[in-house]
Structures are given as structure tokens and as C-alpha cells.
Design a protein around this motif. Sequence first.
Motif, mmCIF file in Angstrom:
data_model
loop_
_atom_site.group_PDB
_atom_site.id
_atom_site.type_symbol
_atom_site.label_atom_id
_atom_site.label_comp_id
_atom_site.label_asym_id
_atom_site.label_seq_id
_atom_site.Cartn_x
_atom_site.Cartn_y
_atom_site.Cartn_z
ATOM 1 N N GLY A 1 13.070 -2.452 31.775
ATOM 2 C CA GLY A 1 13.004 -1.786 33.069
ATOM 3 C C GLY A 1 11.686 -2.061 33.772
ATOM 4 N N GLN A 2 10.627 -1.984 33.016
ATOM 5 C CA GLN A 2 9.299 -2.255 33.538
ATOM 6 C C GLN A 2 9.199 -3.699 34.033
ATOM 7 N N GLU A 3 9.688 -4.594 33.207
ATOM 8 C CA GLU A 3 9.621 -6.023 33.512
ATOM 9 C C GLU A 3 10.391 -6.340 34.795
ATOM 10 N N THR B 1 11.189 -4.253 37.243
ATOM 11 C CA THR B 1 10.510 -3.650 38.388
ATOM 12 C C THR B 1 9.326 -4.499 38.832
ATOM 13 N N GLU B 2 8.536 -4.932 37.865
ATOM 14 C CA GLU B 2 7.363 -5.730 38.206
ATOM 15 C C GLU B 2 7.746 -7.057 38.841
ATOM 16 N N SER B 3 8.731 -7.740 38.285
ATOM 17 C CA SER B 3 9.014 -9.068 38.823
ATOM 18 C C SER B 3 9.645 -8.961 40.213
ATOM 19 N N GLY C 1 8.861 -6.584 42.375
ATOM 20 C CA GLY C 1 7.732 -6.246 43.253
ATOM 21 C C GLY C 1 6.939 -7.493 43.621
ATOM 22 N N ILE C 2 6.672 -8.317 42.628
ATOM 23 C CA ILE C 2 5.928 -9.554 42.876
ATOM 24 C C ILE C 2 6.726 -10.465 43.810
ATOM 25 N N ALA C 3 8.036 -10.548 43.598
ATOM 26 C CA ALA C 3 8.867 -11.411 44.448
ATOM 27 C C ALA C 3 8.806 -10.931 45.897
ATOM 28 N N LEU D 1 15.441 -3.827 46.014
ATOM 29 C CA LEU D 1 15.765 -3.869 44.583
ATOM 30 C C LEU D 1 14.603 -3.317 43.736
ATOM 31 N N HIS D 2 13.393 -3.637 44.169
ATOM 32 C CA HIS D 2 12.198 -3.169 43.462
ATOM 33 C C HIS D 2 12.149 -1.640 43.451
ATOM 34 N N VAL D 3 12.386 -1.049 44.607
ATOM 35 C CA VAL D 3 12.342 0.411 44.696
ATOM 36 C C VAL D 3 13.470 1.023 43.876
ATOM 37 N N ALA E 1 14.955 -0.322 41.311
ATOM 38 C CA ALA E 1 14.647 -0.538 39.891
ATOM 39 C C ALA E 1 13.646 0.506 39.407
ATOM 40 N N PHE E 2 12.639 0.762 40.234
ATOM 41 C CA PHE E 2 11.651 1.777 39.869
ATOM 42 C C PHE E 2 12.320 3.140 39.687
ATOM 43 N N LEU E 3 13.145 3.518 40.673
ATOM 44 C CA LEU E 3 13.776 4.832 40.609
ATOM 45 C C LEU E 3 14.712 4.936 39.400
ATOM 46 N N ALA F 1 1.263 4.138 48.739
ATOM 47 C CA ALA F 1 0.980 2.906 49.482
ATOM 48 C C ALA F 1 2.210 1.996 49.491
ATOM 49 N N GLY F 2 2.896 1.905 48.338
ATOM 50 C CA GLY F 2 4.118 1.105 48.275
ATOM 51 C C GLY F 2 5.182 1.661 49.197
ATOM 52 N N ALA F 3 5.304 2.993 49.203
ATOM 53 C CA ALA F 3 6.320 3.626 50.034
ATOM 54 C C ALA F 3 6.033 3.395 51.517
ATOM 55 N N VAL G 1 -2.639 -3.104 48.878
ATOM 56 C CA VAL G 1 -3.301 -1.893 48.381
ATOM 57 C C VAL G 1 -2.500 -1.313 47.212
ATOM 58 N N HIS G 2 -1.176 -1.268 47.399
ATOM 59 C CA HIS G 2 -0.256 -0.793 46.360
ATOM 60 C C HIS G 2 -0.456 -1.592 45.068
ATOM 61 N N PHE G 3 -0.675 -2.875 45.215
ATOM 62 C CA PHE G 3 -0.819 -3.781 44.083
ATOM 63 C C PHE G 3 -2.167 -3.578 43.386
ATOM 64 N N TRP H 1 -4.236 -1.192 43.517
ATOM 65 C CA TRP H 1 -4.447 0.169 43.035
ATOM 66 C C TRP H 1 -3.897 0.354 41.610
ATOM 67 N N GLN H 2 -3.006 -0.533 41.221
ATOM 68 C CA GLN H 2 -2.426 -0.415 39.886
ATOM 69 C C GLN H 2 -3.275 -1.095 38.840
ATOM 70 N N SER H 3 -4.228 -1.891 39.263
ATOM 71 C CA SER H 3 -4.951 -2.685 38.277
ATOM 72 C C SER H 3 -5.697 -1.755 37.350
HETATM 73 C C1 HEM Z 1 8.945 3.189 47.875
HETATM 74 C C2 HEM Z 1 8.351 2.053 47.698
HETATM 75 C C3 HEM Z 1 7.774 1.502 46.404
HETATM 76 C C4 HEM Z 1 7.659 2.087 45.174
HETATM 77 C C5 HEM Z 1 8.059 3.480 44.743
HETATM 78 C C6 HEM Z 1 7.059 1.113 44.308
HETATM 79 C C7 HEM Z 1 6.778 1.319 42.968
HETATM 80 C C8 HEM Z 1 6.136 0.418 42.168
HETATM 81 C C9 HEM Z 1 5.755 0.657 40.818
HETATM 82 C C10 HEM Z 1 6.006 1.932 40.055
HETATM 83 C C11 HEM Z 1 5.149 -0.439 40.369
HETATM 84 C C12 HEM Z 1 4.527 -0.620 39.024
HETATM 85 C C13 HEM Z 1 5.462 -1.072 38.014
HETATM 86 C C14 HEM Z 1 4.710 -0.927 36.760
HETATM 87 O O1 HEM Z 1 4.696 0.186 36.226
HETATM 88 O O2 HEM Z 1 4.111 -1.896 36.338
HETATM 89 C C15 HEM Z 1 5.116 -1.389 41.428
HETATM 90 C C16 HEM Z 1 4.548 -2.628 41.313
HETATM 91 C C17 HEM Z 1 4.488 -3.527 42.358
HETATM 92 N N1 HEM Z 1 5.048 -3.366 43.603
HETATM 93 FE FE1 HEM Z 1 5.923 -1.719 44.305
HETATM 94 N N2 HEM Z 1 6.826 -0.021 45.021
HETATM 95 C C18 HEM Z 1 7.244 0.171 46.301
HETATM 96 C C19 HEM Z 1 7.202 -0.728 47.343
HETATM 97 C C20 HEM Z 1 6.707 -2.009 47.240
HETATM 98 C C21 HEM Z 1 6.707 -2.980 48.296
HETATM 99 C C22 HEM Z 1 7.270 -2.746 49.686
HETATM 100 C C23 HEM Z 1 6.127 -4.111 47.807
HETATM 101 C C24 HEM Z 1 5.874 -5.450 48.449
HETATM 102 C C25 HEM Z 1 6.279 -5.873 49.567
HETATM 103 C C26 HEM Z 1 5.760 -3.849 46.430
HETATM 104 C C27 HEM Z 1 5.135 -4.755 45.616
HETATM 105 C C28 HEM Z 1 4.750 -4.497 44.334
HETATM 106 C C29 HEM Z 1 3.980 -5.403 43.525
HETATM 107 C C30 HEM Z 1 3.438 -6.760 43.953
HETATM 108 C C31 HEM Z 1 3.816 -4.801 42.284
HETATM 109 C C32 HEM Z 1 3.049 -5.335 41.097
HETATM 110 C C33 HEM Z 1 3.914 -5.967 40.087
HETATM 111 C C34 HEM Z 1 3.086 -6.387 38.910
HETATM 112 O O3 HEM Z 1 2.408 -5.533 38.348
HETATM 113 O O4 HEM Z 1 3.137 -7.540 38.568
HETATM 114 N N3 HEM Z 1 6.135 -2.559 46.111
HETATM 115 N N4 HEM Z 1 5.731 -0.843 42.508
#
Ligand code: HEM
Lengths: 207, 324
Positions: free
Chosen positions: A45-47, A49-51, A53-55, A95-97, A99-101, A122-124, A165-167, A169-171
Motif C-alpha cells: 500500500g505504501q509503495e 501510494t508513493e509511486s 505520488g511521484i508519477a 489515484l494517489h489520493v 491509494a492513500f485513503l 499541502a498535498g490536499a 512542499v508536500h514532498f 515536508w515528508q523528508s
Molecule cells: C489530498 C491530497 C493528497 C494526499 C492526502 C496525499 C498524501 C500523501 C501521503 C500520505 C504521502 C506519503 C506516502 C508515504 O507514507 O510515504 C504522499 C507522498 C507523495 N505525494 Fe501526496 N497526497 C496528496 C496530493 C498530492 C499531489 C496533488 C501530488 C502531486 C502533484 C502529490 C505528490 C506526492 C509525492 C511526490 C509524494 C512522495 C512520494 C515518495 O515519497 O516517493 N501528492 N502523499
Amino acid sequence: MNEKRVLNQPGFVLAFRLLVALLASVPLLVLIASIASQSLGPDPGQEVTESLGIAAFQLLIATLCMTPLKRWTGWGAWIRVRRMLGLFAFFYAVLHVLAFLQFILGWSDLWATFTKRPYILAGAVSFLMLVPLALTSTKGMMRRMGRQWKALHKLVYPIAIAAWVHFIWQSRSDVGEMVVYGLIIAVLLALRWKWSGSRALIPFVRG
Amino acid sequence: MLIKKRPSWALPHSEVTPESVYLNRRQFMSGTLAVAAGLSVPGLLSAAKLPVPGEALDFVPMPGFSTDEEKTPFEDVTRYNNFYEFGTGKGDPAKYADEMTVDPWSVVVEGACDRPGAYALEDLLKPHEYQERVYRLRCVEAWSMVIPWIGIPLADILKRLEPTSRAKYVYFETLYDPDQMRGQRSLFSTIDWPYQEGLRMDEAMNELSFLAVGLYGKTMPNQNGAPIRLVVPWKYGFKSIKSIVKIRFQEERPKTTWEMLAPQEYGFYANVNPEVDHPRWSQKRERRLPSGLLSPNYMETVKFNGYGEQVADLYKGMDLSKFY
Ligand code: HEM
């Protein structure tokens, strides 16, 4: 020039668009293959979600590259794939969102997740700004909105910044990857500024 | 290394998962699929590099220190690791940890004790009998595993080093060698190497604290912290420091790596505690690995990772939301 004529032939442009569509689908195809072969490791699930998000993030940046590419090469086909790339970015973001949910959150703790975790917020924010752009991406909408369309679609810059910023901030310790993406975005913004002035970067402002 | 070996014909003492069967099937499947799809994708599909199982060890099972919960398979324990010395990706340690040489290995003992010195690892281990303990491991990132460790109670080794009355804390340090550890060469890493950890003396002497030299009946794979690592199962995984080269007894509380990096996120105690959230995510639940995609293996996180009976007394009267 002969070369130019070949490049601008409808058949060639179509082939180019298909190629771009194929490339933009690669992350999804890889993901499907990895799921089918169960090679995502013990925490799939983690994998996933991450891929995704990166895509989404990479395609967003690719979208931003099209205008500079057009300017440098003079080739119109770059602009003809821009909308498609943007829609792919939105598709992966959805799909990323999801997958996360589904895979990470399990639809629990929703309120706390979005209010207490700044990186999620920030992601939201980035995602919410993507929605109107996707909805207004049709030709008809473009025509109907006229100059407002352009003003609205400048949102793509804050979207990219919020996603970054979303990205970052996770580092947890190593920010190398984030810094590289940040530099790319900074260069793209700077180019835009240089070519069209600061107003070109401010959403909702016509110009 | 002079770790006691079992003759190869002897049966294992415990019923470990027959990991080789498991490994081959998955490797085969991902291999064919990758070829069929005509793809060669780094990171995702090609993660199939398999860990080399170590040498078999002689050990005594310790049912009193074990759980009946289903164990996390060997291949997951050895291919999903946080060991930033080899990169921040979960698969990086499995890929790059073989760049580290673990034989010969020595451990420097210093500080408030009567037997300081540089010990060859085998001298440190020799007088002791190995035990097998099946512990839960709860990572601060909200995933967990169940791992059969082979090792020695930490207290047994520490007592031999004869700490003095000034020894209030014990400090541990991981190998620092950028030539062997590519994560330490990264320009953008915010970690100030070497990795450092510590325990209060009474925590270190607790019967659960364990120095592991192997898992699943064999010597420790490099990516899991070979040749010797700490296991403190009631604390988040980052406390269980890997590839230890230094043990120091001291009077003042040591600063730990994660505490120095982000003090508002990671504390010295780092006890597993569902009531105290990490600032960036909740600690109420965990995903027990391996977790499925369609049926995520969620469970409620238990205070002290379920070891409260053995350790809760250590923290009597302490406000654990302050001393997190
Ligand atoms: C409601 C909106 C969003 C939520 C709730 C969300 C949630 C998350 C979460 C939980 C992760 C971390 C996954 C982990 O635990 O490693 C993540 C990673 C990421 N998300 Fe989002 N995200 C959202 C929107 C977006 C959007 C719009 C983008 C880009 C256009 C994005 C790009 C990324 C990227 C680049 C990562 C890093 C992946 C990695 O660690 O390799 N996210 N997101």
C-alpha cells in the motif's frame, strides 16, 4: 525547410502524441505489473501510494516544461501534448489520493489527518487546485472562458509549489531528491518570469 | 568470526519458515513477468535480489521471551529495512549493505566501567550461549514485524564489562565508514554521522534488552545490522541501533541521532505509545507486515508494544507525553 515540414505533418504529430501518451502510462503499467507479480514488497500500500505520488509530481513538472520547449525549438507539437500531460498528472493524483485513503489510512481518522498533518494539508491544497484545471481542460471550456481560462490555468504554478512542499515536508533526513525537483521548478518559474513578467505567474490575473 | 556453528546435518531447534521455498516462487514470478512485460524497471520489479542466508547458529529457544504471532517471512525482514547508512529507500540496505565488511569486527568499550578496551567481537560474545527470542518490532513509521532474533541478553554482556556506580546511561554508536556506507556519502543527508543511540542503565539491564547477532537461526544479514545490533522491543525501531562499534557508559544522558535531528518528533525514550502521536502521523494503529493491498493488515498499537508487564515500572511517575 524540409525537415520542418516533416515534423509538422499531421501523421508525425499524431505519432508523437501517441508516444507521449505511452510514456505517461509507463508508471501505471509498471505498477500494474508489480502488483500482478507481487513484487511490491511487504508493504504494498505504501509503495503504491508513493509511486503514484511521484508519477503525479513528475507529470506536473513535465507539463510545465512544454512551453519552454516550444519556445526553444519552435515546434508546436509540444503545446499539443501539454493538456494531455496535465490530465495524466491529475489522473495519477486522483489515484494517489485514493491509494492513500484506502491503503494507508483505511478511511479512518480523516479529520485529524487533514487538519493536524501539515504535509498532508499541502498535498490536499495542491490537489484541490488541480480539480478546477482538470474540469476546465476541455476545448469547449477553453473557448467559453477565453482570457479567463489563461488566468485560471496559471494555478499550475502554485500547484507545483504546493506539491513540492508536500514532498519535502515528508523528508526525514535526506533531501537530495527534493532539492533536485525544487531546482527544476525554480528554473521553470524563473524562465516564465523572464519571458512574460511576474504577472504571468499570478493566478486569476489576466494578462 | 568464531560464532558457534551447528553441524549442517542437525535439525534446527525451532520451526522456522522454510524461506527458500517462498523466495524461489516469488523470484520466479517477478522474473517472468518482468520479461513478459518487456520492462526492466529499477526499484520496483528488479528488487528481486535475494539476501544470502548466513551461517547457521547454535541457540536455545526462549519460549518465555517469544510470541505466537505469525512471523514476518525472512525475505521481508531482510528486504524491507530502514538503515539510512545505505540509503533512505526501504530496499536500499538489501541492495548495498554487502559493501560493508563485518569480519573482522571490534567493539570499543569506554567510559564508566572497569573493563574498557577494544574487544574483538568474538571475545565479547564467546562466554555466552545464544538464545532465540521472537519479538515484535514496531517502527515509528507505523509498520511492524515479528522477528525471531538470535543473540544474548544485553545485561549479560554489560555486567561483564563491570560498569561503575557513575554509569547512569549506556551509549551506542554505529560504524562510520563512508567508503563502505554509501548513505554516509550523500551530500544532502541531514544526519550527523555516526548514528548514535542510548538507554538509561535500568532500561539496558531490563531482561528484554537484547544484543542480536542473527535472525531466523542464521548470522545477521548485513542489512539488518550485522554483525551485532541492539533489540529493544518496547521502543520504536530506531532505538535498536545496528552494526555497533562503540559502547560507552556515562553519567549524563546521551543525545541520540533522531533527537538531534528533529527533537519535536523523536525523543530519547521513544517508547511505543498509541496515546502520543508523531507530529506527522498517528501512532494509534500499525500495519503488520507483510500487509496485503486489498486486505491491509491493520492492528491497534499497544502501549510499550505489548511489553508493559516487563517495562512499565521503568517509567512510573513519568509523563510519557513529555518524555516521548
Ligand atoms: C489530498 C491530497 C493528497 C494526499 C492526502 C496525499 C498524501 C500523501 C501521503 C500520505 C504521502 C506519503 C506516502 C508515504 O507514507 O510515504 C504522499 C507522498 C507523495 N505525494 Fe501526496 N497526497 C496528496 C496530493 C498530492 C499531489 C496533488 C501530488 C502531486 C502533484 C502529490 C505528490 C506526492 C509525492 C511526490 C509524494 C512522495 C512520494 C515518495 O515519497 O516517493 N501528492 N502523499
